[in-house]
Design a protein around this motif. Structure first.
Motif, PDB file in Angstrom:
ATOM      1  N   GLY A 216       0.794  -1.217   0.000  1.00 38.33           N
ATOM      2  CA  GLY A 216       0.000   0.000   0.000  1.00 38.33           C
ATOM      3  C   GLY A 216       0.825   1.264   0.000  1.00 38.33           C
ATOM      4  O   GLY A 216       0.262   2.369  -0.032  1.00 38.33           O
ATOM      5  N   GLN A 217       2.159   1.143   0.027  1.00 38.16           N
ATOM      6  CA  GLN A 217       3.054   2.292   0.038  1.00 38.16           C
ATOM      7  C   GLN A 217       3.515   2.617  -1.382  1.00 38.16           C
ATOM      8  O   GLN A 217       3.474   1.762  -2.272  1.00 38.16           O
ATOM      9  N   PRO A 218       3.970   3.860  -1.621  1.00 44.44           N
ATOM     10  CA  PRO A 218       4.449   4.216  -2.961  1.00 44.44           C
ATOM     11  C   PRO A 218       5.663   3.379  -3.364  1.00 44.44           C
ATOM     12  O   PRO A 218       6.510   3.036  -2.531  1.00 44.44           O
ATOM     13  N   MET A 219       5.743   3.049  -4.626  1.00 47.50           N
ATOM     14  CA  MET A 219       6.923   2.390  -5.166  1.00 47.50           C
ATOM     15  C   MET A 219       7.249   3.010  -6.518  1.00 47.50           C
ATOM     16  O   MET A 219       6.460   3.761  -7.094  1.00 47.50           O
TER      17      MET A 219
ATOM     18  N   GLY B 148      10.417  -1.361  -4.814  1.00 51.32           N
ATOM     19  CA  GLY B 148       9.888  -0.842  -3.563  1.00 51.32           C
ATOM     20  C   GLY B 148      10.781   0.247  -2.990  1.00 51.32           C
ATOM     21  O   GLY B 148      11.993   0.290  -3.262  1.00 51.32           O
ATOM     22  N   LEU B 149      10.209   1.125  -2.186  1.00 52.11           N
ATOM     23  CA  LEU B 149      10.938   2.270  -1.643  1.00 52.11           C
ATOM     24  C   LEU B 149      10.848   2.296  -0.119  1.00 52.11           C
ATOM     25  O   LEU B 149       9.803   2.017   0.457  1.00 52.11           O
ATOM     26  N   ARG B 150      11.951   2.666   0.493  1.00 52.82           N
ATOM     27  CA  ARG B 150      12.022   2.898   1.934  1.00 52.82           C
ATOM     28  C   ARG B 150      12.711   4.239   2.168  1.00 52.82           C
ATOM     29  O   ARG B 150      13.330   4.808   1.280  1.00 52.82           O
ATOM     30  N   GLY B 151      12.617   4.757   3.376  1.00 55.18           N
ATOM     31  CA  GLY B 151      13.293   6.001   3.705  1.00 55.18           C
ATOM     32  C   GLY B 151      12.506   7.222   3.281  1.00 55.18           C
ATOM     33  O   GLY B 151      11.306   7.335   3.575  1.00 55.18           O
ATOM     34  N   ASP B 152      13.158   8.146   2.584  1.00 55.84           N
ATOM     35  CA  ASP B 152      12.535   9.406   2.149  1.00 55.84           C
ATOM     36  C   ASP B 152      11.677   9.129   0.913  1.00 55.84           C
ATOM     37  O   ASP B 152      12.038   9.488  -0.212  1.00 55.84           O
TER      38      ASP B 152
ATOM     39  N   HIS C 160       9.628 -11.374  -7.527  1.00 59.13           N
ATOM     40  CA  HIS C 160      10.317 -10.600  -6.504  1.00 59.13           C
ATOM     41  C   HIS C 160      10.231  -9.106  -6.796  1.00 59.13           C
ATOM     42  O   HIS C 160      10.306  -8.677  -7.942  1.00 59.13           O
ATOM     43  N   ILE C 161      10.110  -8.317  -5.742  1.00 55.20           N
ATOM     44  CA  ILE C 161      10.179  -6.863  -5.837  1.00 55.20           C
ATOM     45  C   ILE C 161      11.317  -6.405  -4.938  1.00 55.20           C
ATOM     46  O   ILE C 161      11.217  -6.488  -3.715  1.00 55.20           O
ATOM     47  N   PRO C 162      12.433  -5.951  -5.504  1.00 50.43           N
ATOM     48  CA  PRO C 162      13.544  -5.441  -4.681  1.00 50.43           C
ATOM     49  C   PRO C 162      13.234  -4.047  -4.141  1.00 50.43           C
ATOM     50  O   PRO C 162      12.309  -3.387  -4.621  1.00 50.43           O
ATOM     51  N   TYR C 163      14.025  -3.612  -3.176  1.00 51.81           N
ATOM     52  CA  TYR C 163      13.782  -2.311  -2.554  1.00 51.81           C
ATOM     53  C   TYR C 163      15.015  -1.424  -2.642  1.00 51.81           C
ATOM     54  O   TYR C 163      16.144  -1.897  -2.832  1.00 51.81           O
ATOM     55  N   LEU C 164      14.752  -0.118  -2.505  1.00 49.37           N
ATOM     56  CA  LEU C 164      15.802   0.893  -2.479  1.00 49.37           C
ATOM     57  C   LEU C 164      15.557   1.800  -1.280  1.00 49.37           C
ATOM     58  O   LEU C 164      14.435   2.252  -1.049  1.00 49.37           O
ATOM     59  N   GLU C 165      16.612   2.068  -0.515  1.00 47.25           N
ATOM     60  CA  GLU C 165      16.536   3.036   0.574  1.00 47.25           C
ATOM     61  C   GLU C 165      16.776   4.420  -0.026  1.00 47.25           C
ATOM     62  O   GLU C 165      17.888   4.737  -0.472  1.00 47.25           O
TER      63      GLU C 165
END
Length: 239
Positions: A164-167, A186-190, A219-224
């Motif tokens: 449910g978060q922006p990606m 996927g996105l984390r942080g700012d 798979h969905i990888p993430y970026l900080e």
């Protein structure tokens, strides 16, 4: 549909294709390398339409009463012919947008391979500018080995992730928009809090976190994310 109506439809369709290739709007539908083929097809349509109209507008001998009778019985067909011109005219006047967040919500991610592949080191210098697909491959199938300790720059549009978060997302084409498949990061942080389909350029770092795409279990990888800025949609929006 009679011949003149067919000719007008071909003329409108050919004109719409020429307009799209002239303004780069064609990049919303196909890859850049197909531009010469589109131009050739459009010119062929326009030439065929002009030749047909020229032939039909010539005075031809015949029984006037028979032509009047055909006109009377074919009146409803002429009306249908005019209606069939509307889609071609609409394409000429209004250009549909490129595939975006709606496609991301309905299609599974392109990261569906299972084997691990060793990737060469990234070029020296930060930030390392990568496509979303390249980042995804390196993050998942190389387990982030070449991404560790590097500042990464990615460009894409905002979509809603499985949590449910922006990606960040972008559409990959093999040929045209009909075979478009999204790549999702996927996105984390700012994290940018912007409407869907907003284009952004983000800088950040790889993190060993992934999620599962609910559509195809990929798979969905993430970026900080360390920083981001909103940008105009690029001319070529597909990878």
């Amino acid at each position: 549909m009679n011949r003149p109506a067919q000719a007008v439809v071909m003329l409108l369709l050919g004109g719409a294709i020429l307009r799209a290739t002239w303004t780069d709007a064609y990049l919303r539908y196909v890859k850049q390398g197909l531009r010469p083929l589109l131009i050739a097809a459009a010119l062929l349509l326009v030439a065929a339409a002009v030749m047909t109209l020229r032939y039909e507008l010539r005075d031809q001998p015949g029984d006037r009463s028979e032509r009047d009778d055909d006109h009377h019985h074919g009146r409803s067909g002429h009306k249908v012919g005019w209606l069939l011109r509307l889609p071609a005219l609409g394409l000429l006047m209004i250009a549909p947008p490129a595939l975006g967040a709606d496609t991301v919500a309905r299609a599974g991610s392109a990261l569906t391979r299972t084997e691990e592949i060793a990737y060469p080191p990234l070029r020296p210098g930060d930030p390392a500018k990568l496509t979303l697909l390249e980042y995804g491959y390196r993050a998942i199938y190389d387990e982030g080995r070449t991404l560790r300790g590097r500042e990464i720059e990615l460009t894409g549009f905002i979509a809603t992730g499985p949590d449910g978060q922006p990606m960040l997302a972008r559409i990959i084409l093999a040929c045209c928009a009909a075979d478009g498949v999204p790549i999702k990061i996927g996105l984390r942080g700012d994290v940018p809090r912007l409407p869907s389909d907003s284009w952004v350029q983000v800088r950040g770092r790889w993190i060993p976190h992934t999620a599962k795409d609910r559509i195809n279990d990929s798979h969905i990888p993430y970026l900080e994310v360390d920083s981001w800025q909103r940008i105009r949609p690029p001319t070529e929006q597909y990878e």
